[in-house]
Design a protein around this motif. Structure first.
Motif, mmCIF file in Angstrom:
data_model
loop_
_atom_site.group_PDB
_atom_site.id
_atom_site.type_symbol
_atom_site.label_atom_id
_atom_site.label_comp_id
_atom_site.label_asym_id
_atom_site.label_seq_id
_atom_site.Cartn_x
_atom_site.Cartn_y
_atom_site.Cartn_z
ATOM 1 N N GLY A 183 -9.357 5.760 5.401
ATOM 2 C CA GLY A 183 -8.806 6.316 4.109
ATOM 3 C C GLY A 183 -7.510 5.824 3.722
ATOM 4 N N SER A 184 -6.712 5.195 4.676
ATOM 5 C CA SER A 184 -5.617 4.643 4.339
ATOM 6 C C SER A 184 -5.586 3.114 4.919
ATOM 7 N N ASP A 185 -4.627 2.209 4.083
ATOM 8 C CA ASP A 185 -4.591 0.908 4.428
ATOM 9 C C ASP A 185 -3.735 0.701 5.798
ATOM 10 N N LEU A 186 -3.993 -0.405 6.215
ATOM 11 C CA LEU A 186 -3.352 -0.768 7.547
ATOM 12 C C LEU A 186 -1.739 -0.543 7.504
ATOM 13 N N ALA A 187 -1.080 -1.305 6.255
ATOM 14 C CA ALA A 187 0.316 -1.177 6.011
ATOM 15 C C ALA A 187 0.911 0.202 5.994
ATOM 16 N N SER A 188 0.106 1.447 5.689
ATOM 17 C CA SER A 188 0.698 2.425 5.784
ATOM 18 C C SER A 188 0.574 3.376 7.070
ATOM 19 N N ARG A 189 -0.385 2.734 7.674
ATOM 20 C CA ARG A 189 -0.700 3.372 9.052
ATOM 21 C C ARG A 189 0.570 2.778 9.941
ATOM 22 N N PHE B 284 3.832 -4.585 4.296
ATOM 23 C CA PHE B 284 4.880 -3.824 3.979
ATOM 24 C C PHE B 284 5.650 -4.092 2.538
ATOM 25 N N LYS B 285 5.852 -5.449 2.172
ATOM 26 C CA LYS B 285 6.137 -5.754 0.872
ATOM 27 C C LYS B 285 5.626 -5.175 -0.190
ATOM 28 N N ARG B 286 4.121 -5.543 -0.190
ATOM 29 C CA ARG B 286 3.160 -5.011 -1.091
ATOM 30 C C ARG B 286 3.371 -3.483 -1.294
ATOM 31 N N GLY B 287 3.416 -2.838 0.060
ATOM 32 C CA GLY B 287 3.343 -1.371 -0.201
ATOM 33 C C GLY B 287 4.807 -0.583 -0.578
ATOM 34 N N HIS B 288 5.711 -1.746 -0.756
ATOM 35 C CA HIS B 288 6.951 -1.016 -1.002
ATOM 36 C C HIS B 288 7.906 -0.303 -0.381
ATOM 37 N N TYR B 289 7.779 -0.615 1.067
ATOM 38 C CA TYR B 289 8.405 -0.167 1.984
ATOM 39 C C TYR B 289 9.595 -0.770 2.479
ATOM 40 N N LEU B 290 9.893 -1.876 1.963
ATOM 41 C CA LEU B 290 11.112 -2.573 2.254
ATOM 42 C C LEU B 290 12.322 -2.723 0.900
ATOM 43 N N VAL C 158 15.851 -6.510 8.634
ATOM 44 C CA VAL C 158 14.475 -5.929 7.478
ATOM 45 C C VAL C 158 14.894 -4.575 7.305
ATOM 46 N N SER C 159 15.134 -4.382 5.957
ATOM 47 C CA SER C 159 15.609 -2.896 5.716
ATOM 48 C C SER C 159 14.120 -2.150 5.331
ATOM 49 N N ILE C 160 14.098 -1.057 6.397
ATOM 50 C CA ILE C 160 12.908 -0.311 6.155
ATOM 51 C C ILE C 160 13.475 0.967 5.457
ATOM 52 N N ILE C 161 12.681 1.244 4.366
ATOM 53 C CA ILE C 161 12.878 2.681 3.676
ATOM 54 C C ILE C 161 12.624 3.855 4.456
#
Length: 625
Positions: free
Chosen positions: A437-443, A519-525, A546-549
């Motif tokens: 239900g969620s993609d790999l990046a979010s997990r 992560f970049k596509r998911g706007h987590y950086l 690497v700046s993680i939000i």
């Protein structure tokens, strides 16, 4: 192949010979019949449906009087190989060698050669191998038998008892799903040509002990054959085997369901490669000792794997998207409604099996083109049921097989089956959505944030020196909010790339670069447009990080958040004191307005704490120590 002795008088022999328990006799024009050797003859012959090679059962009496039967390949009847039969006790002498060889060659032609096969399932588009060969009505009439001890597919017990059991659980949607899983493998050979991803249907059943997953698996494989554990040829097998053994036991199965029970018994540590192999239906290409490529094993069927944990939770496989599109992971499906029902289903299925799949295959064999067309409709239905997901297109094909199988089962047994194809699809989707239900990046991102919370002592504030910690992986910082454009303050964990790579590996990521791209596509950086890293100060020195939000909802779980004010600016002692005054004023106002109505909340620490408790450097509330 036969497993009992044939009377010598019943064996067909060529003219010019006599055969009895006393021996083999050949006719001599001068002396009449003379004894050639102890009795010997071929009693059965088979031709391999896969290779066309012939083999025979040779029955003979050894020189010591012991009678035995053993398999002999066709090339044993050549001048070069004939003498090898001496090793097994056949009485070959210089005086009878030529005549005995000539006799066996002639006697072989008197045998009825039966078709035999070692593979099961679809041998070609017109032949399906079970205990006996099932052929298309349009093909040439032929018969054959399975010649393999790896699969016990001979029907046992009674068909009536199996359906008597089924009538008691037919209203159970989870049990309908289990039955469909057992029959579904026979459709893959028909559908796989149009859908290369559909080589195998790998389904992981997750649940606590006694949740019914083994009962459901027993029911599933009972449509085809033996399901009693530890029996020769059982279809319900233990995962307490090596990776090579698992692959070897799957070889040459093209439509018969198999269960690998209890994932926790697997002796290896990483199942990633095995899951890929199982779903693709081929083993790794290997080289023999003489530098020749070995034959690659192949299979195409439904494979059930049971366990108390899943294949996709990161404990036994890598975290990558490829695995999530190659299997269905069903979690906590309530297969059985009581322990009594579970025992009834399991015991009946273990004693009465092998009746349904032959009937099902006979029905679908002449309808292959129509089945391919009908499959399109079930894929469309599945896509409507599934929530939006990047995996929907690929997984809808797998879920669609379940609905199509249920539909065909209803047609095969219109009186005994009233399966609900759409509800079966929805049940499978509902109980597997957690895995796709969620993609790999979010997990991975969620796992990373949890890791940083648990190890935030390894994250510095800008004013701390690197020497204050034995292990430092980065620091915490914030971008101040902008009240004029409505931009909120954001908190970041600035992680050294090598440290982040190690963390993601522990979280199961198979590739650091792939994870960073996601992560970049998911706007987590927080990063420059063309990079995933940036340069910032850590303990006063410029470092690549690497700046993680950090999500807003998680900011207060980090103790360092107290070192910044509500606008995201670093707290000074003066700012900390002002924040304390503001909070005390708000608390006093609340006490005045609402204290009488909520006496249990009166006297909060903010009201009772003396302002002198604030230390000179502001560290008691928000200051940088």
């Amino acid at each position: 192949m036969i497993d009992k002795t044939v009377n010598w008088e019943d064996v067909p022999i060529p003219s010019g010979y006599q055969l009895s328990s006393k021996g083999l006799y050949t006719f001599d024009e001068k002396k009449g019949y003379r004894r050639l050797c102890p009795p010997v003859a071929f009693v059965e012959g088979t031709s391999s449906l896969e290779t066309g090679e012939e083999a025979y059962q040779l029955q003979f009496v050894k020189s010591g009087g012991l009678q035995m039967t053993l398999p002999v390949k066709a090339d044993a009847l050549t001048n070069r190989n004939f003498d090898d039969l001496i090793k097994v006790g056949l009485e070959i002498t210089p005086g009878n060698r030529a005549e005995l060889l000539q006799y066996l060659v002639k006697q072989r032609s008197k045998l009825q050669i039966n078709l035999a096969y070692e593979s099961v399932g679809w041998l070609d588009s017109d032949d399906f191998g079970l205990a006996e060969l099932i052929t298309s009505p349009e093909s040439q009439l032929k018969s054959g038998q399975l010649k393999s001890e790896r699969f016990d597919l001979i029907p046992a017990g009674s068909r009536e008892k199996w359906f008597e059991m089924w009538r008691q659980i037919a209203d159970s949607l989870p049990m309908q799903l289990a039955l469909v899983l057992g029959l579904s493998g026979s459709l893959l050979g028909i559908l796989g040509e149009d859908y290369p991803d559909l080589q195998n249907l790998v389904v992981s059943l997750i649940g606590n002990s006694s949740s019914g997953k083994t009962t459901a698996s027993t029911l599933a494989v009972s449509v085809a054959g033996q399901s009693r554990p530890s029996r020769q040829g059982t279809l319900l097998r233990s995962l307490s085997a090596t990776a090579n053994a698992l692959i070897l036991m799957m070889s040459d199965n093209h439509g018969v369901p198999v269960v690998w029970d209890e994932l926790n018994r697997y002796k290896g540590h990483d199942l990633t490669s095995i899951v890929y192999d199982l779903s693709e239906g081929t083993s790794k290409m290997r080289v023999s000792k003489d530098i020749q490529l070995r034959k690659v094993s192949a299979w195409q069927t439904t494979i059930l794997i049971t366990g108390e944990f899943g294949l996709l939770d990161g404990s036994v496989t890598a975290a990558n998207d490829g695995l999530r599109t190659r299997l269905i992971e069903l979690s906590n499906v309530p297969f059985t409604r009581s322990s009594e029902e579970a025992e009834m289903v399991k015991n009946t299925a273990m004693l009465n099996y092998g009746w349904l799949l032959p009937e099902f295959v006979r029905m679908i064999m002449p309808q292959q083109e129509a089945i391919r067309e009908q499959f399109q409709a079930y894929i469309a239905v599945t896509k409507k049921i599934m929530p939006k997901s990047r995996y929907r297109d690929r997984l809808s094909v797998r879920f669609g097989v379940l609905g199509l199988t249920a539909d065909l089962a209803n047609k095969c047994w219109p009186e005994e089956m009233q399966l609900n194809p759409v509800r079966i699809i929805k049940l499978a989707i509902d109980h597997s959505e957690a895995s796709w239900g969620s993609d790999l990046a979010s997990r991975l991102y969620d796992g990373l944030i949890d890791h940083l919370k648990a190890h935030q002592g390894e994250l510095l504030l800008d004013t701390r020196s690197l020497s204050t910690r034995a292990r430092v992986i980065g620091n915490i910082s914030m971008t101040p909010g902008n009240p004029f454009d409505g931009e909120d303050a954001h908190m970041y964990a600035n992680i050294f790339p090598l440290a982040l790579k190690a963390i993601l590996k522990d979280l199961g990521a198979s590739s650091y670069n792939v994870a960073m791209n996601d992560f970049k596509r998911g706007h987590y950086l927080l990063s420059e447009s063309d990079r995933k890293t940036r340069r910032t100060k850590v303990a006063g020195e410029k470092k690549t990080v690497v700046s993680i939000i950090i999500p807003k909802t998680d900011e207060n779980d980090f103790v360092q958040r107290k070192s910044f004010d509500a606008s995201g600016n670093p707290c000074t002692p003066e700012a900390a004191l002002a924040e304390r005054v503001r909070r005390k004023s708000e608390a006093a106002k609340w006490e005045e307005d609402y204290g009488d109505y909520f006496p249990e909340y009166s006297g909060t620490p903010d009201i009772n704490v003396d302002m002198k408790d604030v230390t000179d450097d502001g560290s008691e509330y928000g200051g940088n120590p």
